[in-house]
Enzyme design. Sequence first.
Site, short mmCIF file in Angstrom:
data_model
loop_
_atom_site.label_atom_id
_atom_site.label_comp_id
_atom_site.label_asym_id
_atom_site.label_seq_id
_atom_site.Cartn_x
_atom_site.Cartn_y
_atom_site.Cartn_z
N ASN A 77 0.83 -1.20 0.00
CA ASN A 77 0.00 0.00 0.00
C ASN A 77 0.86 1.25 0.00
OD1 ASN A 77 -2.45 1.63 0.15
ND2 ASN A 77 -3.41 -0.22 0.98
N ARG A 78 0.29 2.39 0.41
CA ARG A 78 0.92 3.68 0.18
C ARG A 78 1.55 4.27 1.43
NH1 ARG A 78 -3.30 2.63 -2.89
NH2 ARG A 78 -3.23 3.20 -5.09
N HIS A 103 3.61 0.00 -2.63
CA HIS A 103 4.01 -1.41 -2.72
C HIS A 103 5.52 -1.62 -2.80
CE1 HIS A 103 -0.10 -2.48 -2.75
NE2 HIS A 103 -0.34 -2.44 -4.04
N HIS A 173 -0.76 -10.01 -3.65
CA HIS A 173 -1.61 -9.14 -4.45
C HIS A 173 -2.33 -9.91 -5.56
CE1 HIS A 173 -3.02 -5.51 -6.48
NE2 HIS A 173 -2.46 -4.76 -5.52
N TYR A 175 -5.35 -11.25 -7.78
CA TYR A 175 -6.69 -10.85 -8.18
C TYR A 175 -7.51 -12.13 -8.37
CZ TYR A 175 -4.74 -6.25 -9.42
OH TYR A 175 -4.13 -5.03 -9.40
N GLU A 288 -6.19 -7.89 -0.10
CA GLU A 288 -4.82 -7.78 0.39
C GLU A 288 -4.80 -7.66 1.91
OE1 GLU A 288 -2.94 -4.55 -2.00
OE2 GLU A 288 -4.87 -4.66 -3.05
#
Length: 323
Positions: A77-78, A103, A173, A175, A288
């Site tokens: 994440n950020r 990330h 991560h 999907y 996540e």
Amino acid sequence: MSELFGTLSDGTPVHRWTLERAGVRVRILTYGGIVQSAEVPDRDGRTADVVLGFAELDGYVAHPEPYFGALVGRYANRIAGGRFPLDGRTYALALNNGPNSLHGGERGFDKRVWDAEPVAHGVRLSRVSPHGEEGFPGRVEISATYTLDASGALRIAYEAVSDAPTVLNPTNHSYFNLSGSGHTGGHELRIAASRITPVDADLIPQGAPAEVAGTRFDFREARKVGAGYDHNFVLDKGVTDGAVPVAELYDPVSGRALSVATTEPGLQVYTADHLGEPFAPGDGIALETQHFPDSPNRPDFPSTVLRPGEVFRSETVYGFSAR
């Protein structure tokens, strides 16, 4: 089983490990710790791959930013402004998401080739992240062990140590598309989370966690996911020593269900609204498990600091079933 999957442009070989148990087959790449595929049966016993990915290594190299199936880090994440304070010093990170670090930076864990060794019912990936990699302090020795349990659930266990104070927040991560293809808007999601972390336009948390009651973020009872989500859900259980069930994704068409259990306090739900070729927006949903975005700048959030002498441990279990 291990096999050569491809070779990077610098000549580095990439191997693929196949794990198979209880009717589930999962393939793991040494490049980026990627979960390339997860083949599971539907309610009628028909098998499909429920993880978005590519048949060849070139696909992952050519499409790095969606982080298909990858092990991301050092920090999932950020981190706002690509900067954080630690013990009186401010560290500057690579900026790869507008004004922020995302990330792990420009060349995080997802773009590295990991060492691999077999373990019972799985594979253990490991590497050394040197001091200063993407701006993060400390030499970090980290491993991620992927195993299938007796039910066919995929268990990912992380362990790490550092020789200097640092921050660490890895995740997977992948999907998921439980239909095997097409749009996932009809999937149903349930999350044991009463709050989210509200974010600004750059998806950086702002203010205190907010209640989900009466909002589109209330997934305490299962309902269709839809689109427009890239948010961290504050799991009611908090940080736990063992993996606790926190979410379930269900596809009414195929009958496949994905359960999520974790030690982590947060779950980032991303409905992949910006996926491009060869996929389309909404073709997958990322779940996540992680600590919260921008935690190094938020002392009110659960800490992501790892100090010398400590051992970082985190575990997430993705269970597959059909009904």
